[in-house]
Scaffold this active site. Sequence first.
Site, PDB file in Angstrom:
ATOM      1  N   THR A 172       0.843  -1.191   0.000  1.00 29.85           N
ATOM      2  CA  THR A 172       0.000   0.000   0.000  1.00 29.85           C
ATOM      3  C   THR A 172       0.881   1.243   0.000  1.00 29.85           C
ATOM      4  O   THR A 172       1.930   1.288   0.653  1.00 29.85           O
ATOM      5  CB  THR A 172      -1.014   0.024   1.172  1.00 29.85           C
ATOM      6  N   ARG A 199      14.567 -11.356   1.892  1.00 27.33           N
ATOM      7  CA  ARG A 199      14.400 -10.443   0.753  1.00 27.33           C
ATOM      8  C   ARG A 199      13.710  -9.142   1.194  1.00 27.33           C
ATOM      9  O   ARG A 199      12.678  -9.160   1.847  1.00 27.33           O
ATOM     10  CB  ARG A 199      13.565 -11.140  -0.316  1.00 27.33           C
ATOM     11  N   GLY A 201      11.982  -5.679  -0.468  1.00 29.93           N
ATOM     12  CA  GLY A 201      11.555  -5.064  -1.718  1.00 29.93           C
ATOM     13  C   GLY A 201      11.899  -3.591  -1.718  1.00 29.93           C
ATOM     14  O   GLY A 201      12.807  -3.135  -1.011  1.00 29.93           O
ATOM     15  N   THR A 222       4.280   0.444  -6.597  1.00 32.39           N
ATOM     16  CA  THR A 222       3.787  -0.883  -6.226  1.00 32.39           C
ATOM     17  C   THR A 222       4.222  -1.905  -7.273  1.00 32.39           C
ATOM     18  O   THR A 222       4.708  -1.553  -8.331  1.00 32.39           O
ATOM     19  CB  THR A 222       2.250  -0.906  -6.114  1.00 32.39           C
ATOM     20  N   GLY A 225       9.219  -4.790  -6.759  1.00 28.90           N
ATOM     21  CA  GLY A 225      10.122  -3.861  -6.082  1.00 28.90           C
ATOM     22  C   GLY A 225      11.567  -3.964  -6.537  1.00 28.90           C
ATOM     23  O   GLY A 225      12.322  -2.994  -6.439  1.00 28.90           O
TER      24      GLY A 225
HETATM   25  N1  GLY Z   1       6.594  -3.424  -4.132  1.00 28.79           N
HETATM   26  C1  GLY Z   1       6.602  -4.259  -3.009  1.00 28.79           C
HETATM   27  C2  GLY Z   1       7.648  -5.276  -3.013  1.00 28.79           C
HETATM   28  O1  GLY Z   1       8.291  -5.507  -4.035  1.00 28.79           O
HETATM   29  O2  GLY Z   1       7.846  -5.890  -1.985  1.00 28.79           O
END
Ligand code: GLY
Length: 313
Positions: A172, A199, A201, A222, A225
């Site tokens: 979000t 990991r 993002g 969004t 990432g």
């Molecule tokens: N855009 C969110 C992620 O890659 O975790």
Amino acid sequence: MNERQGMMVLANCEGGGGMKAAQAALERGGAGLDAVEAGIRVVEADTSVVTVGRGGAPDLLGVVSCDAAVMDGATGRAGAVGNLRGFLHAVSVARQVMERLPHVLLVSEGAERFAGEIGAEPAEMLTDEAWARYEQWMRERVPVGVRARLPEGDLAKIAWESCNEMTAGGTTVFLSIDGNGDIAAGTSTSGWAQRYPGRLGDSPIIGAGLYADNRYGACGCTHVGEMTTRACTARSVVLYMKAGASVREACLEAVRDLRSLKGGYLGPVVIHAIDRQGSPCVVSTGPVVKGLDYFYWGGGAVGIEMRRAEIAA
Ligand code: GLY
């Protein structure tokens, strides 16, 4: 400039449930950061949003971890947490990193230690529904021999199995301008479903997943990432506006940057941006299954509107 001293809130498709709280924070005279935090907290606690906070998707070992960040466009201050486990509101921990520490980003045990120190609300973040989705995915995608050895074994061999739009990314994003004209940005996510443990993002990475600068505007991203981290997308959008581009031109230039990437997993990205007057632009790099709707409140009588993102040509 918007009505009511230019106040506005923009949230991506996952953020609809938090719009009223964000609007109310601004109407009470709160700062843009208060609005962003209030909106995101609603989304983090809503288990029907399966990409953010409680109810979010676990990693390959079945562990839910959250990433979040805030940025204050008036000062350039920012706070972020990554791989935070066991706390309900990653966004509030991120904000307190900004308010209380000389640092910007805390991860893992350090972030959890800090969350405990500030009295952040602990929570079991893994829901039965999220666990059931994880188990089904593992049964369908991971050989029984690999599953039997977990948590040991070579997870790198299965990390690529989750490279598709339904699992990679999900966040979000909130952008706001308060009654003083100060711009704020915030993000929160439980991250890529069935990701390699550890990991991070783009959501906790200032300049990749979000950026805010009172002089030019703000941006939040969004979907995949890894791509916006490689292209520094949020900072790029704001820099393109600094160089004279309109908010839409800036987003389209950032789409060109993303399309120039080669190698790695390349999926969709949706860019959410506002200029310093609060004019919005939301652009997707291509068609997406989910994520094209966004929510906008411009401070006036029109109320909260659901709008549709542009798909870049
Ligand atoms: N855009 C969110 C992620 O890659 O975790």
